[in-house]
Design a protein around this motif. Structure first.
Motif, PDB file in Angstrom:
ATOM      1  N   ALA A 184     -11.472  18.102  -1.228  1.00 21.61           N
ATOM      2  CA  ALA A 184     -12.261  17.986  -0.008  1.00 21.61           C
ATOM      3  C   ALA A 184     -11.872  16.602   0.782  1.00 21.61           C
ATOM      4  O   ALA A 184     -11.832  15.956   1.908  1.00 21.61           O
ATOM      5  N   ASP A 185     -11.476  15.331  -0.574  1.00 21.94           N
ATOM      6  CA  ASP A 185     -11.188  14.597  -0.022  1.00 21.94           C
ATOM      7  C   ASP A 185      -9.476  13.997   0.045  1.00 21.94           C
ATOM      8  O   ASP A 185      -9.150  12.344  -0.036  1.00 21.94           O
ATOM      9  N   MET A 186      -8.723  14.653  -0.369  1.00 24.41           N
ATOM     10  CA  MET A 186      -7.480  14.607   0.027  1.00 24.41           C
ATOM     11  C   MET A 186      -7.236  14.703   1.318  1.00 24.41           C
ATOM     12  O   MET A 186      -7.759  15.141   2.506  1.00 24.41           O
ATOM     13  N   PRO A 187      -6.105  14.265   1.878  1.00 24.22           N
ATOM     14  CA  PRO A 187      -5.504  13.880   2.851  1.00 24.22           C
ATOM     15  C   PRO A 187      -4.687  15.374   3.864  1.00 24.22           C
ATOM     16  O   PRO A 187      -4.002  16.006   3.100  1.00 24.22           O
TER      17      PRO A 187
ATOM     18  N   ARG B 127       0.358  -0.838  -0.040  1.00 27.01           N
ATOM     19  CA  ARG B 127      -0.696   0.019   0.235  1.00 27.01           C
ATOM     20  C   ARG B 127       0.996   1.395   0.464  1.00 27.01           C
ATOM     21  O   ARG B 127       2.084   1.301   0.839  1.00 27.01           O
ATOM     22  N   ALA B 128       0.086   2.172  -0.607  1.00 24.67           N
ATOM     23  CA  ALA B 128       1.450   3.085  -1.053  1.00 24.67           C
ATOM     24  C   ALA B 128       0.410   4.506  -1.380  1.00 24.67           C
ATOM     25  O   ALA B 128      -0.323   4.828  -2.312  1.00 24.67           O
ATOM     26  N   TYR B 129       0.478   6.374  -1.163  1.00 28.89           N
ATOM     27  CA  TYR B 129      -0.253   6.775  -1.586  1.00 28.89           C
ATOM     28  C   TYR B 129       0.683   8.283  -0.980  1.00 28.89           C
ATOM     29  O   TYR B 129       0.299   8.510  -0.253  1.00 28.89           O
ATOM     30  N   CYS B 130       0.322   8.918  -2.435  1.00 30.04           N
ATOM     31  CA  CYS B 130       0.669   9.877  -1.832  1.00 30.04           C
ATOM     32  C   CYS B 130       0.548  11.081  -2.696  1.00 30.04           C
ATOM     33  O   CYS B 130       0.239  10.859  -3.657  1.00 30.04           O
ATOM     34  N   TYR B 131       0.338  12.698  -1.982  1.00 29.22           N
ATOM     35  CA  TYR B 131      -0.038  13.885  -2.374  1.00 29.22           C
ATOM     36  C   TYR B 131       0.325  14.635  -1.559  1.00 29.22           C
ATOM     37  O   TYR B 131       0.898  15.243  -1.200  1.00 29.22           O
TER      38      TYR B 131
END
Length: 199
Positions: free
Chosen positions: A159-162, A113-117
């Motif tokens: 609005a759905d970004m961390p 799992r990886a998530y980058c914003y």
């Protein structure tokens, strides 16, 4: 002082700080206590603490990860390299100034799992975990038709970004949140050092 906001950190279950420092390739090592090490790592280098509640944490505001040119392929390669040495690793990053936030989990050497914003979603691997669904982050990424979105659609997407609070909550659910660590978590000293390419 401890590990808080506006920094990056690794959380490695079990192991010891020497093993993590070796995996990171740290040189010019100096033994430091928790307070000195965490404070120093906000300015320069990486501090690898002695284990806390079964986790070894390494953090740095500037030099973790070192030599990574983007939050996409090069970050993924770095995570895989750490996984090949350490097996299980978690990575977190948060910086509210630039609104850059990331989390990743490596299990048995594989990035699951990886998530980058960082203004857009530059890395998105694996399915969102239960805590991400509950918080409503890590679910959306680049979507078809974005180029023609109106302001309302973009507002919904942003609005759905961390935020930094989401990163801390995910860290806590996955294992250990730095904000929950006592001010003097361990009597053992940690290791401060510089990663490859940093003098």
């Amino acid at each position: 002082m401890g590990i808080g906001y506006k920094t990056s950190w690794l959380a490695v279950p079990g192991g010891d700080n020497g093993e993590v420092a070796d995996a990171l390739g740290l040189h010019t090592r100096v033994t430091m206590d928790w307070e000195t090490g965490t404070e120093t790592a906000y300015r320069r280098g990486v501090f690898v603490a002695s284990p806390v509640a079964g986790w070894t944490l390494a953090h740095s505001r500037v030099h973790l990860p070192a030599g990574v040119a983007d939050n996409g392929p090069s970050l993924l390669a770095w995570l895989r390299s750490l996984g090949s040495r350490l097996g299980d690793v978690q990575f977190f990053h948060t910086d509210r100034i630039g609104e850059s936030h990331a989390w990743a989990r490596v299990e048995a050497g594989r990035v699951v799992r990886a998530y980058c914003y960082d203004g857009d979603v530059s890395l998105r691997i694996g399915e969102p975990t239960e805590v991400e669904h509950r918080l409503g982050v890590g679910v959306r990424g680049t979507e078809e038709g974005m180029a023609s979105w109106d302001d309302a659609a973009w507002d919904d997407w942003y609005a759905d970004m961390p935020t930094e609070r989401h990163v801390m909550a995910i860290a806590g659910e996955w294992g250990i949140c730095p904000l929950a660590i006592p001010e003097t978590p361990s009597p053992g000293d940690g290791i401060h050092g510089l990663p490859p390419g940093v003098q």
